[in-house]
Write an enzyme that holds these catalytic residues in place. Structure first.
Site, PDB file in Angstrom:
ATOM      1  N   CYS A 262       0.901  -1.166   0.000  1.00 30.83           N
ATOM      2  CA  CYS A 262       0.000   0.000   0.000  1.00 30.83           C
ATOM      3  C   CYS A 262       0.928   1.202   0.000  1.00 30.83           C
ATOM      4  O   CYS A 262       1.317   1.695   1.050  1.00 30.83           O
ATOM      5  CB  CYS A 262      -0.899  -0.016   1.235  1.00 30.83           C
ATOM      6  N   PRO A 265       2.346   7.782  -0.590  1.00 30.42           N
ATOM      7  CA  PRO A 265       3.056   8.455  -1.690  1.00 30.42           C
ATOM      8  C   PRO A 265       4.454   7.931  -1.974  1.00 30.42           C
ATOM      9  O   PRO A 265       5.202   8.572  -2.721  1.00 30.42           O
ATOM     10  CB  PRO A 265       3.119   9.909  -1.190  1.00 30.42           C
ATOM     11  N   LYS A 268       8.064   4.759   1.835  1.00 26.46           N
ATOM     12  CA  LYS A 268       8.777   3.515   2.154  1.00 26.46           C
ATOM     13  C   LYS A 268       9.368   2.902   0.893  1.00 26.46           C
ATOM     14  O   LYS A 268      10.412   2.250   0.940  1.00 26.46           O
ATOM     15  CB  LYS A 268       7.845   2.552   2.882  1.00 26.46           C
ATOM     16  N   ASP A 315      -5.574  -3.384  -6.442  1.00 24.63           N
ATOM     17  CA  ASP A 315      -5.955  -3.720  -5.072  1.00 24.63           C
ATOM     18  C   ASP A 315      -4.928  -4.739  -4.567  1.00 24.63           C
ATOM     19  O   ASP A 315      -4.806  -5.829  -5.147  1.00 24.63           O
ATOM     20  CB  ASP A 315      -7.381  -4.297  -5.092  1.00 24.63           C
ATOM     21  N   CYS A 386      -0.298   3.735  11.001  1.00 28.80           N
ATOM     22  CA  CYS A 386      -0.013   4.973  11.758  1.00 28.80           C
ATOM     23  C   CYS A 386      -1.213   5.219  12.674  1.00 28.80           C
ATOM     24  O   CYS A 386      -1.831   6.274  12.654  1.00 28.80           O
ATOM     25  CB  CYS A 386       0.249   6.159  10.826  1.00 28.80           C
TER      26      CYS A 386
HETATM   27  C1  LIG Z   1      -0.701   4.567   4.973  1.00 27.19           C
HETATM   28  S1  LIG Z   1      -0.782   4.915   3.291  1.00 27.19           S
HETATM   29  C2  LIG Z   1       0.757   4.299   2.714  1.00 27.19           C
HETATM   30  C3  LIG Z   1       1.954   5.197   2.940  1.00 27.19           C
HETATM   31  C4  LIG Z   1       3.185   4.749   2.183  1.00 27.19           C
HETATM   32  N1  LIG Z   1       3.499   3.360   2.420  1.00 27.19           N
HETATM   33  C5  LIG Z   1       4.418   5.590   2.456  1.00 27.19           C
HETATM   34  O1  LIG Z   1       5.269   5.167   3.210  1.00 27.19           O
HETATM   35  O2  LIG Z   1       4.525   6.679   1.876  1.00 27.19           O
HETATM   36  C6  LIG Z   1      -1.894   3.684   2.726  1.00 27.19           C
HETATM   37  C7  LIG Z   1      -2.084   3.664   1.219  1.00 27.19           C
HETATM   38  O3  LIG Z   1      -2.789   2.483   0.889  1.00 27.19           O
HETATM   39  C8  LIG Z   1      -3.623   2.730  -0.221  1.00 27.19           C
HETATM   40  N2  LIG Z   1      -4.601   1.623  -0.245  1.00 27.19           N
HETATM   41  C9  LIG Z   1      -5.729   1.494   0.486  1.00 27.19           C
HETATM   42  N3  LIG Z   1      -6.320   0.319   0.219  1.00 27.19           N
HETATM   43  C10 LIG Z   1      -5.532  -0.319  -0.672  1.00 27.19           C
HETATM   44  C11 LIG Z   1      -5.605  -1.581  -1.333  1.00 27.19           C
HETATM   45  N4  LIG Z   1      -6.606  -2.442  -1.098  1.00 27.19           N
HETATM   46  N5  LIG Z   1      -4.629  -1.920  -2.197  1.00 27.19           N
HETATM   47  C12 LIG Z   1      -3.600  -1.053  -2.447  1.00 27.19           C
HETATM   48  N6  LIG Z   1      -3.488   0.153  -1.860  1.00 27.19           N
HETATM   49  C13 LIG Z   1      -4.436   0.513  -0.987  1.00 27.19           C
HETATM   50  C14 LIG Z   1      -4.171   4.113   0.067  1.00 27.19           C
HETATM   51  O4  LIG Z   1      -4.643   4.732  -1.115  1.00 27.19           O
HETATM   52  C15 LIG Z   1      -2.937   4.813   0.649  1.00 27.19           C
HETATM   53  O5  LIG Z   1      -2.217   5.456  -0.367  1.00 27.19           O
END
Ligand SMILES: C[S@@+](CC[C@H](N)C(=O)[O-])C[C@H]1O[C@@H](n2cnc3c(N)ncnc32)[C@H](O)[C@@H]1O
Length: 449
Positions: A262, A265, A268, A315, A386
């Site tokens: 996930c 932006p 990670k 997804d 978070c």
């Molecule tokens: C907590 S943020 C991730 C932050 C990122 N890992 C970083 O370190 O910059 C969670 C992300 O998961 C995405 N997301 C939510 N559900 C998801 C899914 N089922 N599959 C893929 N991405 C998903 C959201 O759009 C969001 O961008």
């Protein structure tokens, strides 16, 4: 106010429009973007270049005092005014509570803002009377209202209760800390130089900073990213010191196959690519617009020059759409309530509903179960949120371990049973171990047996 500041009346007006949308359920950033667009469309002359920033500051300041402002309005106004008038009063009260301008200027400019809009013109005298009354009564009312927990902690009651349940010994300190301004923390790209060398560079530029984690540097005064030395060249990225722990815990080695599930932006993603050579990474993000931001970060940091990175808009719970083979490392930075980063997003407690917690926990469990089969034997999966709520943290980890007998918690230094609860903190300089200045997170790491 000085000559080159944006007009305060216009900034109050834009912030008030955003406030109204926030109270209707929009996130503050979206509400601000819509409000500034609307204001620009209705204004024949070009906007002051710093109007949007000034309106953002006013709206964020008010949101950091939301419960107090609404309680004050309850005391100062006997019959609820039109929502447009209420919103203007709310953001003006925010300025009186956290003085950025002389109070007479705030009152004067709020009245001016009221007079310039059709919906509020008739209420200009009322705005004047309420704000002048507020000025007289503010000290006494403030100390009376601060006795209400929702006001003292600027959070809804249910939110305070959930936090108390998760962190009985620390909840008050966490809630107080979360009302402060967020620190600007950078991650130094070790490929480009050491933390010590970067601190020297900052000192040379007259920028005060402290090391707050192994690769983390806190800038004492916030700066636009364009003014951060080396940002454009990828020498540093903006990333909270707690978030930086994720990649440190995963311990990637050269050439590994890694899944960042996930990813937007891309904080990670970039950190992973900096941490070892020639990683083969599948990077998955469900939201196309947010995935664009991963691309921007990859370009800025030139991460693709030393890693093979395949970005998928998909997804993460449907691996058939992106995975080809298994991974040695998986990071799931799952969608969550974001209860650990309220300092950065003070609108969060006011946007979430109690039912969101269980609904997000279900999404997290679904993602964990879909990703676990993708891990190779002896591989590691890191779950991170978070959030500081138990349902998304320790309880989620308990349930996952109960469902997967082949998941062995990895007890890395600083962790207990493969878990780390990291409530937000603002300590001093870092010397070793966990970072000293950071947001709130929960980590759980498992090895496949
Ligand atoms: C907590 S943020 C991730 C932050 C990122 N890992 C970083 O370190 O910059 C969670 C992300 O998961 C995405 N997301 C939510 N559900 C998801 C899914 N089922 N599959 C893929 N991405 C998903 C959201 O759009 C969001 O961008």
């Amino acid at each position: 106010m000085n000559g080159d500041s944006p007009p305060l009346a216009a900034a109050l007006q834009v912030a008030a429009t955003a406030w109204r949308r926030l109270r209707e359920g929009a996130s503050l950033d979206r509400a601000l973007a819509a409000a500034i667009d609307g204001f620009a469309a209705a204004t024949p002359t070009p906007l002051h270049p710093r109007l949007a920033a000034a309106a953002k500051d006013i709206a964020y300041t008010a949101t950091r005092h939301l419960a107090l402002i609404e309680a004050l309005l309850g005391k100062l106004v006997h019959r609820a005014p039109d929502p447009t008038v209420s919103a203007l009063l709310a953001v003006a009260l925010g300025q009186l509570l956290a003085p950025r301008h002389e109070s007479y200027a705030v009152v004067d400019q709020a009245v001016h803002a009221a007079k310039t809009q059709d919906e509020t013109r008739a209420a200009a005298g009322f705005v004047n009377a309420v704000l002048r009354n507020a000025l007289r009564r503010l000290p006494a009312l403030r100390s009376e209202l601060q006795r209400q927990p929702t006001v003292a902690f600027n959070s809804p009651r249910w939110w305070i209760d959930l936090l108390r349940e998760a962190e009985p010994a620390h909840f008050a300190r966490i809630l107080q800390l979360q009302q402060q301004l967020p620190p600007l923390v950078l991650r130094v790209n070790r490929r480009h130089g050491s933390v010590e060398a970067y601190l020297r560079r900052l000192r040379g530029d007259g920028i005060e900073a402290t090391r707050v984690g192994p690769d983390a540097v806190w800038l004492h005064a916030p700066l636009p990213v364009a003014d951060i030395p080396g940002f454009g060249a990828g020498d540093v990225s903006v990333q909270d010191a707690g978030a930086q722990l994720a990649v440190q815990l995963l311990q990637v080695a050269d050439g590994m196959r890694v899944l960042d599930a996930c990813a937007a932006p891309g904080g990670k993603t970039v950190h992973l690519a900096e941490a070892a050579d020639d990683l083969v990474m599948d990077v998955v993000e469900a939201d196309r617009a947010r995935a664009e931001r991963i691309e921007e970060n990859l370009r800025r940091t030139q991460a693709r020059s030393h890693a093979l990175i395949r970005l998928h808009v998909a997804d993460a719970a449907r691996p058939e759409n992106y995975a080809d083979g298994r991974y040695q490392r998986i990071v799931l930075d799952a969608p969550c309530t974001a209860s650990g980063i309220v300092r950065r997003h003070p609108d969060i407690p006011w946007l979430r509903r109690p039912a969101d917690v269980a609904q997000l926990a279900t999404v997290q469990a679904r993602l964990l179960d879909a990703l676990w089969p993708l891990l190779e034997p002896a591989g590691r999966l890191l779950y991170v949120v978070c959030s500081v709520f138990a349902e998304e943290g320790p309880r989620q980890a308990d349930a996952f371990a109960a469902r997967h007998a082949d998941a062995r918690p990895l007890s890395l230094p600083g962790m207990q049973s493969g878990r780390l609860r990291l409530p937000p903190a603002h300590g001093g300089a870092w010397s070793e171990g966990l970072p000293s200045v950071h947001d709130g997170f929960f980590f759980a790491i498992y090895e496949k047996t």
